[in-house]
Design a protein around this motif. Structure first.
Motif, PDB file in Angstrom:
ATOM      1  N   LYS A   1      -7.573   1.505  -1.526  1.00 20.25           N
ATOM      2  CA  LYS A   1      -7.866   1.590   0.046  1.00 20.25           C
ATOM      3  C   LYS A   1      -8.619   0.232   0.180  1.00 20.25           C
ATOM      4  CE  LYS A   1      -7.619   4.411   3.976  1.00 20.25           C
ATOM      5  NZ  LYS A   1      -8.788   3.791   4.435  1.00 20.25           N
TER       6      LYS A   1
ATOM      7  N   ASP B   1       0.592   3.942  -2.770  1.00 17.36           N
ATOM      8  CA  ASP B   1       0.327   5.411  -2.611  1.00 17.36           C
ATOM      9  C   ASP B   1       1.232   6.475  -2.868  1.00 17.36           C
ATOM     10  OD1 ASP B   1      -2.058   4.474  -1.437  1.00 17.36           O
ATOM     11  OD2 ASP B   1      -1.307   4.830   0.729  1.00 17.36           O
TER      12      ASP B   1
ATOM     13  N   GLN C   1       0.873  -1.245   0.042  1.00 18.54           N
ATOM     14  CA  GLN C   1       0.054   0.025   0.220  1.00 18.54           C
ATOM     15  C   GLN C   1       0.824   1.330  -0.032  1.00 18.54           C
ATOM     16  OE1 GLN C   1      -3.258  -0.254   2.834  1.00 18.54           O
ATOM     17  NE2 GLN C   1      -4.363   1.556   2.170  1.00 18.54           N
TER      18      GLN C   1
END
Lengths: 136, 80, 136, 80
Positions: free
Chosen positions: C100, A111, A107
């Motif tokens: 997410k 990101d 993640q």
């Protein structure tokens, strides 16, 4: 392994490249071309990149991730050029001893990729207009 | 002369993947943005958002540039 | 798609089954047989399952995940039987509109699987002993 | 008679994937554990950790069991 490519991304080979018996967890993230964005319909996307700097920035991100998690292997590939609906724009595979580390590292990488890696996308909307996407 | 690579909307607006500008070593990123907009007025609307990279790293407005540097100018990124 | 299998897991097919142009993000988790656990060396693992209840529990977990995240598609496969170092024991693929959500849903599914799905693993240590793994 | 499926260490200790016990409908999960341990004393060391599932769901100690139920008994799970 970090690379830009104009060909479809072989995420199976990418994922195999990070597997190892030192790691109990592999997390793969795929970014794919989504049809609907805030009520508007996408027909296709064009990705443009600055490959030399993009690869340097991704190598930096890999180093940052390795300083935070006990990463075994990482592979990142971003596609450039014309993409149709459902096509894979980016694939990130990470292996770690344990699953929480692999999820967090994966993640983090996607990101940060979106914040700092010099790649740009141009929407081809279904009304025939095109628009460079430049987040505020 | 300084060669400046252009990407995305900056490239489109200028109509070329490279801009060439007269340059004196030691002039800064901020000066480069001003020179580019002067030469290519269509960049004016996006000047506040233009980013400059020097030797594959983002450079602040007060960073100096030499003609031997690898320099690029582009809008905020939107990959992924 | 939820399944137990005695054959090697084809995570490529599993991942393809969750891709869709409604989703911008796919997260795949692979659990693989790790060699070292707290300083001890594993030679192989045996997985035993209660397939009927395992599939029911996984279907419940899918429902719970769908109530928390806007999941497009999910596929979960767990292997049973004898696994060698590096083999894939479990694969979970999730697609969602945004990344997410996909990361969170994927992590939820593997975390909960380990808590509530009736599957057991037996370590074959390199000293010749075997041991059922039963977390406290 | 009640058929009880056994898994993992519980199966190994008993030496069979199924245990059969005398049963009266309405007896509880807790009673099943006691009956199993009585019949298979090797289960004694793990009794506090044994789980019972009735019709594919975990059942509490006070849950009643019928001979027509699908019943299983096993240690804490360790998949993934």
């Amino acid at each position: 392994m970090i690379a830009m490519t104009n060909a479809p991304i072989d995420y199976h080979a990418l994922t195999e490249s990070v597997r190892s018996s030192q790691s109990g967890a592999v997390v793969l993230f795929l970014g794919t071309v989504r049809e609907m964005t805030e009520g508007r319909r996408t027909m296709a996307l064009e990705y443009e990149g600055y490959p030399q700097m993009a690869e340097a920035k991704l190598a930096e991100l890999e180093s940052q991730a390795r300083s935070r998690w006990p990463i075994d292997r990482v592979a990142i590939m971003h596609r450039l050029g014309h993409l149709e609906l459902g096509d894979i724009s980016v694939a990130i595979a990470v292996s770690c001893p344990h699953r929480k580390q692999a999820f967090e590292a994966g993640q983090f990488l996607i990101d940060e990729l979106k914040v700092s890696v010099p790649i740009w996308k141009k929407e081809n909307w279904d009304d025939g207009t095109t628009e460079w996407v430049h987040p505020n | 002369m300084l060669q400046v690579k252009l990407f995305a909307k900056a490239r489109e607006v200028v109509g070329s993947p490279v801009a060439e500008v007269h340059w004196t070593d030691g002039q800064t990123v901020l000066q480069l943005k001003r020179v580019l907009v002067e030469k290519h007025p269509d960049l004016q609307p996006m000047i506040s958002r233009l980013l400059v990279a020097v030797n594959n790293d983002y450079a602040a407005d007060d960073a100096p540039i030499k003609t031997s540097d690898e320099v690029a100018c582009f809008p905020p990124v939107s990959g992924g």
